[in-house]
Design an enzyme around this catalytic site. Structure first.
Site, PDB file in Angstrom:
ATOM      1  CG  ASP A 271      74.463 -89.252  64.287  1.00  0.00           C
ATOM      2  OD1 ASP A 271      73.234 -89.115  64.347  1.00  0.00           O
ATOM      3  OD2 ASP A 271      75.168 -88.726  63.411  1.00  0.00           O
ATOM      4  N   GLY A 311      66.765 -84.132  67.867  1.00  0.00           N
ATOM      5  CA  GLY A 311      65.794 -83.386  68.663  1.00  0.00           C
ATOM      6  C   GLY A 311      64.414 -84.019  68.725  1.00  0.00           C
ATOM      7  CG  ASP A 332      73.049 -83.221  60.016  1.00  0.00           C
ATOM      8  OD1 ASP A 332      72.474 -83.595  61.051  1.00  0.00           O
ATOM      9  OD2 ASP A 332      73.836 -83.923  59.374  1.00  0.00           O
TER      10      ASP A 332
END
Ligand code: GLA
Length: 510
Positions: A271, A311, A332
């Site tokens: 992440d 993205g 999210d």
């Protein structure tokens, strides 16, 4: 190294004999190193270092999240300094910060990303900043990594984040693994038990990352999960801090990959988090992901690599090249129809990017978390399945209603999601609140979904069902092609059609 350089620059600013240059302000109000005790968790502001020479000044902030952050356009006027800080996201404008000199202290006020920062600093030795410098993390040259052979269909499993956030521990994960088996979800195809953010402890003197006290023995946990026919996933960041402020892999990428492999980890979600303040260009972000992709492959263990950088930067076009098996297409998800529909209907991921080995990740599921109706959860599952997205559950499997279990084990929706052809479905047509979507399936079959985005029940003519009656996935109702189907508000009618539905009738003899 940088700290030493700054000290040297400060020394040069003095004229021979140590006297200040004539244009220097009477009091160099900010010159020196300032340390902050009790820094807030985010961004963990530790130190400010300013070098004043004459009317000019340069400076840096030192933070746990972003390492050394330059002060841009630093201006000093009397007892006030202003400067700009680039926000972590390269897409947002820099923010203006202020420092006031107040007796022996300085007061710093500013904003970094969403966080307002106010801190009081006191003088400290220049060498103190050395401990706030990040370790070196040279990025690799970009090149295409080989396919790791995993995720031929979209990964299915569970992740801790949507329900538990970072309130997780070994016992809960074991109980979830047990519930995955007992509920029949494992046998329906859900295999990965993914520990998201919140498991990390600190590094030891050799740099080895350890789990925190809530996870006393990661290898034993992996063994427990594996013994149940399941796989274990874990989470890290290419930055120094994860999104919840835990230790990230920056400067320790290969070492962490080896640790994960030694524990028996099968899946890594990686992440971006604080990495967005450090890797400032798309190329750097890509290289940071490739760095972990290579490190995982070098371990020799099959580890699914799940990219999470929201993205950006057309990630679907390069996710596979860096060794990725999936890539998030959005920020999210939340447990609301609005949030789920925004992601699910947006087609944020490009259909042509996905296929066996690499998938558009629409984010973890919220089904069963309580914020949507059953019809909305059916839509959630159908949208993810039509788009061949990973099905990573996000609810508390230990306390799941029978209705939710039935939704999650629906054989048709799972078969559509896991279809071997691996093609992503797309919108066919829109009429008022109704959207028809279609996904090509292996062997010439097709999935058709009619979504009702309106807040009232609506009727659609099932004109896309080929030539023979088809069974609706949720109700079991058999629908004749061209007949009316009534769809509840925010609901969906979903069909998995086999090739026979589309066989053209034999041409009539002339
Ligand atoms: C980010 C990710 C989420 C979750 C949290 C954990 O927000 O997008 O999916 O992993 O971090 O802190």
């Amino acid at each position: 190294m940088k700290a030493a350089l700054l000290v040297a620059v400060a020394a040069l600013a003095l004229s021979p004999g140590g006297a200040r240059a004539p244009d220097a302000p009477a009091a160099a109000a900010f010159d020196g190193t300032w340390l902050f005790d009790g820094a807030s968790d985010y961004p963990g502001l530790r130190a400010v270092q300013i070098t004043q020479y004459g009317s000019e000044a340069t400076g840096e902030l030192f933070s746990d999240w972003y390492g050394m952050v330059p002060m841009r356009s630093l201006q000093i006027s009397g007892d006030t300094a202003t400067f700009q800080v680039e926000t972590p996201s390269p897409h947002d404008a820099p923010t203006t910060w202020t420092i006031h000199r107040d007796g022996d202290a300085i007061r710093v006020t500013g904003k970094i990303w969403y966080q307002h920062v106010e801190a009081e600093g006191h003088p400290g030795p220049a060498a103190a900043v050395a401990r706030f410098l990040l370790p070196p993390n040279p990025l690799p040259r970009l090149h295409k990594l080989p396919d790791n052979g995993l995720a031929r269909t979209p990964p299915m499993g569970w992740s801790s984040w949507n329900h538990f956030a970072d309130k997780i521990d070994d016992t809960t994960i074991r109980q979830i693994a047990d519930a995955m088996v007992a509920s029949g979800l494992r046998d329906a195809g859900y295999r990965y038990i993914n520990i998201d953010d919140g498991w990390q402890g600190e590094r030891d003197a050799d740099g080895v990352l350890h789990a925190n006290a809530r996870f006393p023995d990661m290898k034993a946990l992996a063994d427990y999960v594996h013994a149940r026919g399941l796989k274990l996933g874990i989470y890290s960041s290419p930055g120094p801090r994860t999104c919840a402020g835990y230790t990230g892999s920056y400067g320790h990428v290969a070492q962490d990959a080896k640790t994960f492999a030694a524990w028996g980890i099968d899946y890594l979600k990686y992440d971006l988090c604080s990495g967005e303040g450090i890797f400032r260009t798309a190329g750097e972000v890509k290289a940071a992901y490739q760095q972990m992709g290579e490190a995982l492959q070098a371990t020799g263990r099959g580890i699914v690599f799940s990219l999470c950088q929201y993205g950006r930067d057309a990630v679907g076009t390069w996710g596979r090249d860096v060794g990725g098996n999936s890539w998030r297409t959005s920020s999210d998800i939340e447990d609301s129809y609005a949030s789920m529909a925004k992601i699910g209907f947006a087609t944020g991921g490009q259909a042509q990017d996905a296929g066996p080995g690499g998938w558009n990740d629409l984010d973890m599921l919220e089904v069963g978390n309580g914020g949507m109706s059953l019809d909305e959860y059916r839509t959630h599952l159908a949208l993810w399945a039509i788009q061949a997205a990973p099905l990573i559950l996000g609810n508390d499997l230990r306390h799941m209603s029978a209705e939710i279990r039935v939704l999650l084990t629906n054989r048709t929706v799972i078969a559509i999601d896991q279809d071997a052809l691996g093609r992503v479905g797309q919108r066919l047509h829109v009429a008022g609140p109704i959207e028809a979507w279609s996904r090509p399936l292996a062997g010439g079959g097709r999935a058709i979904a009619y979504f009702n985005r309106g807040d009232k029940r609506a009727v659609v003519i099932a004109s896309d069902l080929g030539g023979s009656p088809a069974r609706e996935a949720w109700t079991g109702q058999v629908v004749a092609p061209g007949s009316n189907v009534s769809i509840p508000a925010h609901g969906v009618a979903l069909f998995r059609l086999n090739p026979a539905h589309f066989q053209k009738p034999a041409a009539r003899p002339a």
